[in-house]
Write a protein that holds these residues in place. Structure first.
Motif, PDB file in Angstrom:
ATOM      1  N   ILE A 216      -9.500 -43.951 -13.929  1.00  0.00           N
ATOM      2  CA  ILE A 216      -9.422 -43.675 -15.361  1.00  0.00           C
ATOM      3  C   ILE A 216      -9.124 -42.204 -15.606  1.00  0.00           C
ATOM      4  O   ILE A 216      -8.322 -41.845 -16.484  1.00  0.00           O
ATOM      5  N   THR A 217      -9.739 -41.337 -14.806  1.00  0.00           N
ATOM      6  CA  THR A 217      -9.463 -39.906 -14.938  1.00  0.00           C
ATOM      7  C   THR A 217      -8.000 -39.603 -14.627  1.00  0.00           C
ATOM      8  O   THR A 217      -7.346 -38.832 -15.337  1.00  0.00           O
ATOM      9  N   LEU A 218      -7.483 -40.222 -13.565  1.00  0.00           N
ATOM     10  CA  LEU A 218      -6.082 -40.012 -13.194  1.00  0.00           C
ATOM     11  C   LEU A 218      -5.148 -40.568 -14.263  1.00  0.00           C
ATOM     12  O   LEU A 218      -4.132 -39.946 -14.593  1.00  0.00           O
ATOM     13  N   MET A 219      -5.487 -41.739 -14.818  1.00  0.00           N
ATOM     14  CA  MET A 219      -4.661 -42.316 -15.882  1.00  0.00           C
ATOM     15  C   MET A 219      -4.653 -41.409 -17.108  1.00  0.00           C
ATOM     16  O   MET A 219      -3.598 -41.134 -17.691  1.00  0.00           O
ATOM     17  N   GLY A 220      -5.836 -40.948 -17.496  1.00  0.00           N
ATOM     18  CA  GLY A 220      -5.910 -40.066 -18.647  1.00  0.00           C
ATOM     19  C   GLY A 220      -5.134 -38.776 -18.429  1.00  0.00           C
ATOM     20  O   GLY A 220      -4.400 -38.322 -19.313  1.00  0.00           O
ATOM     21  N   SER A 221      -5.270 -38.217 -17.226  1.00  0.00           N
ATOM     22  CA  SER A 221      -4.551 -36.976 -16.917  1.00  0.00           C
ATOM     23  C   SER A 221      -3.043 -37.207 -16.914  1.00  0.00           C
ATOM     24  O   SER A 221      -2.279 -36.375 -17.426  1.00  0.00           O
ATOM     25  N   ALA A 222      -2.618 -38.332 -16.333  1.00  0.00           N
ATOM     26  CA  ALA A 222      -1.188 -38.639 -16.293  1.00  0.00           C
ATOM     27  C   ALA A 222      -0.617 -38.803 -17.697  1.00  0.00           C
ATOM     28  O   ALA A 222       0.482 -38.323 -18.006  1.00  0.00           O
ATOM     29  N   ILE A 223      -1.376 -39.478 -18.572  1.00  0.00           N
ATOM     30  CA  ILE A 223      -0.906 -39.670 -19.949  1.00  0.00           C
ATOM     31  C   ILE A 223      -0.779 -38.331 -20.660  1.00  0.00           C
ATOM     32  O   ILE A 223       0.215 -38.061 -21.345  1.00  0.00           O
ATOM     33  N   PHE A 224      -1.778 -37.460 -20.506  1.00  0.00           N
ATOM     34  CA  PHE A 224      -1.720 -36.165 -21.171  1.00  0.00           C
ATOM     35  C   PHE A 224      -0.598 -35.295 -20.614  1.00  0.00           C
ATOM     36  O   PHE A 224       0.019 -34.513 -21.348  1.00  0.00           O
ATOM     37  N   ILE A 225      -0.327 -35.409 -19.321  1.00  0.00           N
ATOM     38  CA  ILE A 225       0.793 -34.651 -18.748  1.00  0.00           C
ATOM     39  C   ILE A 225       2.124 -35.172 -19.296  1.00  0.00           C
ATOM     40  O   ILE A 225       3.026 -34.399 -19.638  1.00  0.00           O
ATOM     41  N   ILE A 226       2.244 -36.502 -19.411  1.00  0.00           N
ATOM     42  CA  ILE A 226       3.487 -37.105 -19.896  1.00  0.00           C
ATOM     43  C   ILE A 226       3.727 -36.763 -21.365  1.00  0.00           C
ATOM     44  O   ILE A 226       4.833 -36.369 -21.750  1.00  0.00           O
ATOM     45  N   ILE A 227       2.688 -36.911 -22.198  1.00  0.00           N
ATOM     46  CA  ILE A 227       2.875 -36.615 -23.627  1.00  0.00           C
ATOM     47  C   ILE A 227       2.722 -35.126 -23.910  1.00  0.00           C
ATOM     48  O   ILE A 227       2.904 -34.681 -25.046  1.00  0.00           O
TER      49      ILE A 227
ATOM     50  N   MET B 188       6.952 -43.560 -25.704  1.00  0.00           N
ATOM     51  CA  MET B 188       5.661 -43.272 -25.053  1.00  0.00           C
ATOM     52  C   MET B 188       4.476 -43.695 -25.912  1.00  0.00           C
ATOM     53  O   MET B 188       3.341 -43.272 -25.662  1.00  0.00           O
ATOM     54  N   ASP B 189       4.702 -44.560 -26.882  1.00  0.00           N
ATOM     55  CA  ASP B 189       3.647 -44.880 -27.844  1.00  0.00           C
ATOM     56  C   ASP B 189       2.596 -45.838 -27.305  1.00  0.00           C
ATOM     57  O   ASP B 189       1.480 -45.884 -27.842  1.00  0.00           O
ATOM     58  N   THR B 190       2.918 -46.620 -26.269  1.00  0.00           N
ATOM     59  CA  THR B 190       1.883 -47.464 -25.671  1.00  0.00           C
ATOM     60  C   THR B 190       0.845 -46.588 -24.977  1.00  0.00           C
ATOM     61  O   THR B 190      -0.360 -46.850 -25.045  1.00  0.00           O
ATOM     62  N   PHE B 191       1.301 -45.548 -24.281  1.00  0.00           N
ATOM     63  CA  PHE B 191       0.366 -44.570 -23.724  1.00  0.00           C
ATOM     64  C   PHE B 191      -0.481 -43.964 -24.837  1.00  0.00           C
ATOM     65  O   PHE B 191      -1.705 -43.857 -24.742  1.00  0.00           O
ATOM     66  N   ALA B 192       0.209 -43.536 -25.899  1.00  0.00           N
ATOM     67  CA  ALA B 192      -0.483 -42.849 -26.984  1.00  0.00           C
ATOM     68  C   ALA B 192      -1.512 -43.742 -27.669  1.00  0.00           C
ATOM     69  O   ALA B 192      -2.565 -43.264 -28.104  1.00  0.00           O
ATOM     70  N   SER B 193      -1.232 -45.043 -27.755  1.00  0.00           N
ATOM     71  CA  SER B 193      -2.160 -45.955 -28.435  1.00  0.00           C
ATOM     72  C   SER B 193      -3.522 -45.979 -27.753  1.00  0.00           C
ATOM     73  O   SER B 193      -4.552 -46.172 -28.413  1.00  0.00           O
ATOM     74  N   LEU B 194      -3.544 -45.788 -26.428  1.00  0.00           N
ATOM     75  CA  LEU B 194      -4.812 -45.789 -25.694  1.00  0.00           C
ATOM     76  C   LEU B 194      -5.663 -44.579 -26.055  1.00  0.00           C
ATOM     77  O   LEU B 194      -6.886 -44.596 -25.898  1.00  0.00           O
TER      78      LEU B 194
END
Length: 438
Positions: A86-97, A202-208
């Protein structure tokens, strides 16, 4: 003890929540993708548009609804996964957006639509100077965590929406060009091509992540009952989806009626600028330039601030100020590759990682039917990640011809059938739930 909502939200409050959610998703960067897709799809516009709407509207809507059902965003939806994941997913999303794609894109869209139309033969020097100024201003404003632009941001989104509505009406009433010929990319599988193009929002990432913000707003309004929170979050999601759908459809039609307005285009910003110039003349182009530039700046400040805050809290190292400086500098450097290059580089990464976000949303919907949710979630997510990675490698241009036997691999969606199979296995695996007997 469960709290009960004593005073439900008014219709006005619900509409305000929905408009706020719509504003979260509608970034100025998002409006550049539908026109180009409509321009390239030609006679296959309708099929490509439905594919795009599936990922750009349907999946973010599903993400918010899944979060509502789960009672929270990414941390709650992923509670059956290892905390490190979950930490890696959150970090990846923040890096992408953040500094990798979405934040630099705001500066590039502001340049393409706010400055470039007024320059003669703009070169790399003009882009470098602009990004330096743009992200320099974003840096200064982000140091106050965006408070200085909060009021401006609340004004800009309605102005941008008014401009888009006026543009949409003009597109349907007085189209400025004709339908372009379909390009090779949209010839064979226009729906699938549109589906993958929708990843760019990238809105599916953002929705989380947005789900957590919306739930926080509801708590501040006194909505503490989880069922009421879910109901209001779903209502907001539907309002936002309707707004996004209207904007995207009108922009698809704009791109699909722009032959003659532009003869060729490498990005949607060029198409919109040319269309506005044709419809409203140079005054319209100046208005578009001002609104888009300021909207991009507010988005950039929000992204830089949120990313700096996230990584400051995650690592516990460095001050918030130092993170802002580092992220804003990274955004400026990345933006200098240019809009077209940035989009082309982002595609393989989005193709690889989007299936993971989709799998998490699907798993959340299926959770009540699972016998062993820990096993099921980890299986579904692992399969989506593995096969999404194969799709991403192919999108990056690697020779993956040995895998052509896999269903849908040729169109970049090899992950779909294995992930669906993993979901079925996840539903039936494990012990059946024990029911009390009389």
């Amino acid at each position: 003890m469960r709290f009960v909502l004593k005073k439900p939200l008014s219709t006005f409050d619900v509409m305000g929540l929905g408009f706020m959610t719509f504003a979260f998703f509608l970034g100025a960067g998002n409006i550049i993708f539908p026109p180009l897709a409509g321009f390239l799809a030609g006679e296959h516009l309708t099929s490509a548009m439905f594919g795009f709407l599936t990922t750009a509207v349907g999946l973010p809507l599903a993400g918010l609804v899944a979060a509502a059902l789960a009672g929270g965003g990414l941390p709650v939806m992923g509670r059956y996964l290892p905390p490190l994941v979950i930490t890696l997913m959150g970090s990846a999303i923040f890096i992408i957006i953040g500094p990798a794609f979405a934040a630099p894109r705001t500066g590039l869209v502001a340049y393409e639509m706010g400055v470039k139309p007024f320059l003669d033969n703009p070169g790399q020097g003009a882009l470098t100077l602009y990004t330096l100024v743009f992200f320099g201003v974003a840096l200064l404003l982000s140091l106050s965590q965006g408070r200085l632009l909060e009021a401006v941001g609340k004004l800009l989104t309605p102005l941008l929406l008014v401009l888009l509505v006026a543009l949409a009406i003009a597109v349907f009433v007085n189209p400025q060009g004709t339908q372009p010929a379909v390009t090779e990319a949209y010839l064979a599988q226009p729906f699938v091509k549109g589906f993958i193009e929708g990843y760019n929002t990238m809105d599916t990432f953002a929705s989380l992540l947005f789900a957590m913000l919306i739930l926080d707003v509801l708590r501040k309004k006194g909505v503490t009952d989880t069922r009421a929170q879910s109901r209001y979050l779903m209502a907001a999601a539907l309002i936002a989806a309707a707004g996004l759908g209207f904007v995207y459809i009108s922009l698809f039609v704009l791109g699909g009626t722009s032959q003659g307005v532009v003869m060729d285009a490498s990005n949607g910003g060029e198409i919109i600028s040319a269309y506005v110039l044709s419809l409203f003349g140079e005054p319209g182009l100046w208005i578009l330039s001002a609104i888009v530039t300021l909207a991009c700046l507010t988005t950039a400040v929000g992204l830089v601030s949120s990313c700096a805050d996230y990584f400051h809290n995650l690592t516990g190292k460095g001050s918030y100020k130092s993170w802002v400086i580092g992220i804003a500098t990274a955004c400026m450097l990345v933006a200098n590759v240019g809009l077209n290059t940035l989009i082309s580089v982002s595609v393989p990464i989005l193709v690889a990682l989007y299936p993971v976000a989709i799998a998490l949303v699907v798993a959340t919907f299926l959770r009540p039917l699972m016998r062993a949710p820990v096993f099921a979630f980890r299986l579904i997510m692992s399969v989506a990640f593995f096969f999404g990675l194969l799709d991403g490698l192919q999108a990056a241009g690697l020779d993956m011809s040995l895998l052509d036997f896999m269903p849908l691999f040729g169109v970049g969606m090899a992950w779909t059938l294995p992930t669906a199979l993993a979901a079925v296995v996840g539903l039936v695996a494990g012990k059946a739930p024990q029911h009390a007997t009389a």
